[in-house]
Design a protein around this motif. Structure first.
Motif, short mmCIF file in Angstrom:
data_model
loop_
_atom_site.label_atom_id
_atom_site.label_comp_id
_atom_site.label_asym_id
_atom_site.label_seq_id
_atom_site.Cartn_x
_atom_site.Cartn_y
_atom_site.Cartn_z
N ASP A 246 25.66 21.89 69.50
CA ASP A 246 25.35 23.11 70.24
C ASP A 246 26.11 23.16 71.56
O ASP A 246 26.63 22.14 72.05
CB ASP A 246 23.85 23.19 70.52
CG ASP A 246 23.05 23.53 69.26
OD1 ASP A 246 23.67 24.00 68.29
OD2 ASP A 246 21.82 23.32 69.26
N GLN A 247 26.11 24.34 72.18
CA GLN A 247 26.82 24.55 73.43
C GLN A 247 26.28 23.68 74.55
O GLN A 247 27.04 23.18 75.39
CB GLN A 247 26.69 26.03 73.82
CG GLN A 247 27.49 26.46 75.05
CD GLN A 247 28.96 26.67 74.72
OE1 GLN A 247 29.30 26.93 73.58
NE2 GLN A 247 29.82 26.54 75.71
N CYS A 265 31.94 22.86 67.54
CA CYS A 265 30.98 23.45 68.46
C CYS A 265 30.54 24.79 67.89
O CYS A 265 31.37 25.68 67.66
CB CYS A 265 31.59 23.64 69.85
SG CYS A 265 30.46 24.41 71.03
N VAL A 266 29.24 24.93 67.66
CA VAL A 266 28.73 26.18 67.12
C VAL A 266 28.22 27.10 68.21
O VAL A 266 27.61 28.13 67.93
CB VAL A 266 27.66 25.93 66.03
CG1 VAL A 266 28.29 25.32 64.80
CG2 VAL A 266 26.55 25.03 66.55
N GLY A 267 28.43 26.71 69.45
CA GLY A 267 28.39 27.56 70.63
C GLY A 267 27.32 28.60 70.75
O GLY A 267 27.63 29.76 71.01
N LYS A 268 26.06 28.22 70.60
CA LYS A 268 25.00 29.19 70.81
C LYS A 268 24.49 29.09 72.24
O LYS A 268 23.92 28.10 72.66
CB LYS A 268 23.85 28.96 69.83
CG LYS A 268 24.25 29.14 68.38
CD LYS A 268 23.10 28.89 67.43
CE LYS A 268 22.03 29.97 67.57
NZ LYS A 268 20.95 29.80 66.60
N HIS A 272 25.46 34.94 73.99
CA HIS A 272 26.74 34.75 73.29
C HIS A 272 26.54 33.76 72.14
O HIS A 272 26.24 32.60 72.36
CB HIS A 272 27.80 34.20 74.24
CG HIS A 272 29.09 33.89 73.55
ND1 HIS A 272 29.93 34.85 73.07
CD2 HIS A 272 29.67 32.69 73.25
CE1 HIS A 272 30.99 34.29 72.50
NE2 HIS A 272 30.85 32.97 72.59
N HIS A 273 26.70 34.25 70.93
CA HIS A 273 26.56 33.41 69.74
C HIS A 273 27.88 33.44 68.97
O HIS A 273 28.20 34.41 68.30
CB HIS A 273 25.43 33.91 68.84
CG HIS A 273 24.07 33.69 69.43
ND1 HIS A 273 22.92 33.90 68.72
CD2 HIS A 273 23.68 33.29 70.66
CE1 HIS A 273 21.86 33.64 69.48
NE2 HIS A 273 22.31 33.27 70.66
N SER A 274 28.68 32.37 69.07
CA SER A 274 29.93 32.33 68.33
C SER A 274 29.66 32.06 66.85
O SER A 274 30.47 32.40 66.00
CB SER A 274 30.86 31.26 68.90
OG SER A 274 30.25 29.99 68.84
N PHE A 275 28.52 31.45 66.54
CA PHE A 275 28.09 31.24 65.16
C PHE A 275 26.67 31.80 65.03
O PHE A 275 25.80 31.50 65.86
CB PHE A 275 28.05 29.75 64.81
CG PHE A 275 29.36 29.13 64.45
CD1 PHE A 275 29.62 28.72 63.15
CD2 PHE A 275 30.34 28.95 65.41
CE1 PHE A 275 30.83 28.13 62.82
CE2 PHE A 275 31.55 28.37 65.09
CZ PHE A 275 31.80 27.95 63.79
N SER A 276 26.43 32.56 63.99
CA SER A 276 25.06 32.96 63.70
C SER A 276 24.32 31.80 63.08
O SER A 276 24.95 30.85 62.58
CB SER A 276 25.04 34.17 62.76
OG SER A 276 25.50 33.78 61.47
N GLN A 279 25.39 31.34 59.55
CA GLN A 279 26.69 30.67 59.43
C GLN A 279 26.57 29.16 59.65
O GLN A 279 27.25 28.38 58.98
CB GLN A 279 27.67 31.28 60.43
CG GLN A 279 28.12 32.69 60.09
CD GLN A 279 28.95 33.31 61.19
OE1 GLN A 279 28.67 33.14 62.38
NE2 GLN A 279 29.99 34.04 60.80
#
Length: 464
Positions: A246-247, A265-268, A272-276, A279
């Motif tokens: 995670d972020q 990095c699934v960056g939540k 800002h959610h780069s991956f749902s 996903q």
């Protein structure tokens, strides 16, 4: 984590010359280290004051010359003399690595404290700043590593060609070596002189096995400080083929994994959610279906606001094996940071965690009743709406004077505290520093240590 001024490496000296200038105790200390190698060691000094007879070295009782330095792999200077200055100048001119004993500024390299389990060596260096500390760490490492670990390392080296011939997939090879060096049965066989047979039997088992089933480890990374990571989490990170993080998980924790592990990095983050989430579920299922070991690294504890339930459901549906490694949740880190006893005899009989983000009136009414009854309530994801949430809790019956404590970046070195009362917080928005926050509400909060806290609103409560 600070930057290194030196780069640790292992320097080949087999069949080469190492020169030591000096015949004193400082030179002897260097001899003790370098004589463990297969290099030829030459000592140059007009005055040999120390007994070197216990070591396989060549003593040349004269001043060193420039020609003597030519062709050396390493040069140590352990005395002050004109010859020593000549040796230093010649080494620098020829680009030969130089170590001047007890003069860090003149050194090209430092000699570490070494734990010797040849061919396994552990070198501990402080870049010349704290050699005493390096020796203490070495003593701890000596106690940790059994004498047989060197034999196991040597056995792994002997098996390399056989492993390459029978196992062609990189991940399968790694799994073999991981079991070889960690198996108690192999260790016992090595001690009994049967290490070769045990290693070959294990190799056949791995060669005959399929590509292996993947697995997903849902790992709690804690609130951010790498020293709050559990030992189990650290061990599994070292075994993972892929780290999906995670972020909020800091780079220092991610880097505890294997150097060759893939990092995703699934960056939540809020807004800002780069991956749902769907996903992410698909990603970890796909990676594990490929036979990979996946570390799904989550901030705090995976089972507390980490959406682990959704990921577990996806893994179960796909028939993927999984395991859960707990972590220190932000609310517990906040309580520890402020010495707040969230349960306290005669004050608070329980502790409730909830998320303020998206809470409706039913939730707020329930929390207000719990806080008013004496329980401590910890609200996550409520920093941006702290004043609004406080006002709604008051409107639902929570006491205006209920103590409130807020910790931003709990468990980290840059943590920041705010304190006040529920009513005071409701009167106006607070300008918090950046970072995730935990809001603690309840009578037990007043028993914590909030002496260094900034005001959470117009006033701070006073501990009775």
């Amino acid at each position: 984590m600070g930057s290194l001024n030196t780069f640790p490496l292992s320097f080949k000296v087999k069949g080469k010359r190492i020169i030591i200038v000096g015949g004193n105790d400082e030179a002897l200390n260097k001899v003790r280290l370098v004589s463990k190698t297969t290099a030829s060691v030459e000592i140059y000094s007009q005055t040999v004051e120390t007994d070197f007879s216990a070591f396989p070295v060549t003593i040349i009782p004269r001043a060193i010359t420039a020609d003597d330095v030519v062709g050396a792999s390493l040069v140590f200077v352990a005395e002050e003399s004109d010859a020593a200055e000549l040796a230093k100048a010649t080494a620098r001119r020829l680009g030969i690595p130089l170590n001047v004993v007890d003069v860090p500024a003149e050194c090209d390299f430092y000699t570490p404290s070494i734990v010797d389990r040849a061919p396994l060596t552990v070198a501990i260096s402080t870049e010349g700043d704290a050699p005493v500390l390096a020796r203490l760490v070495r003593a701890q490492m000596e106690a940790m590593l059994s004498p047989s670990v060197g034999k196991i390392a040597g056995l792994a080296g002997k098996m390399r060609h056989a492993v390459e011939a029978l196992i062609h997939e990189g991940p399968k090879r790694r799994r073999y070596y991981e079991e070889l060096v960690s198996s108690p049965a192999v260790a016992r066989a090595v001690e009994a002189g049967a290490g070769d047979a045990a290693a070959n039997d294990l190799l056949q088992q791995h060669a005959n096995a399929g590509s292996g089933e993947g697995v997903v480890w849902l790992i709690g990374a804690g609130p951010g400080s790498e020293d709050l990571l559990t030992l189990r989490a650290q061990r599994l990170l070292q075994s993972a083929d892929v780290i999906v993080h995670d972020q909020l998980v800091p780079a220092a924790v991610v880097e505890m994994g294997r150097r060759d592990a893939e990092q995703i990095c699934v960056g939540k983050a809020r807004g800002h959610h780069s991956f749902s989430q769907a996903q992410i579920n698909t990603l970890i299922v796909r990676l594990a279906s490929e036979g990979k070991k996946v570390a799904r690294l989550k901030s705090g504890d995976p089972m507390i606001f980490g959406r682990a339930g959704e990921e577990i459901a996806a893994l179960r549906k796909a028939g993927i094996a999984y395991d859960i490694v707990p972590g220190v949740s932000a609310a517990l880190a906040a309580a520890a940071d402020t010495a707040t006893p969230v349960t306290l005899r005669g004050v608070s009989t329980g502790f409730v965690v909830a998320t303020a983000h998206g809470a409706d009136d039913t939730d707020l009414n329930h929390w207000a009743a719990l806080a008013q009854s004496g329980l401590t309530v910890a609200l996550y994801m409520g920093k941006a709406i702290a004043a609004e949430t406080a006002a709604r809790l008051v409107s639902h019956g929570a006491g205006f004077d209920l103590p409130v404590g807020i910790v931003v970046n709990a468990g980290r070195a840059d943590r920041t505290f705010y304190s006040g009362t529920l009513g005071a917080l409701a009167e106006g928005a607070v300008e918090f520093v950046d970072g995730p926050a935990v809001i603690l509400i309840g009578r037990a909060v007043a028993h914590g240590d909030w002496a260094q806290a900034a005001s959470a609103a117009a006033e701070s409560f006073k501990v009775a």
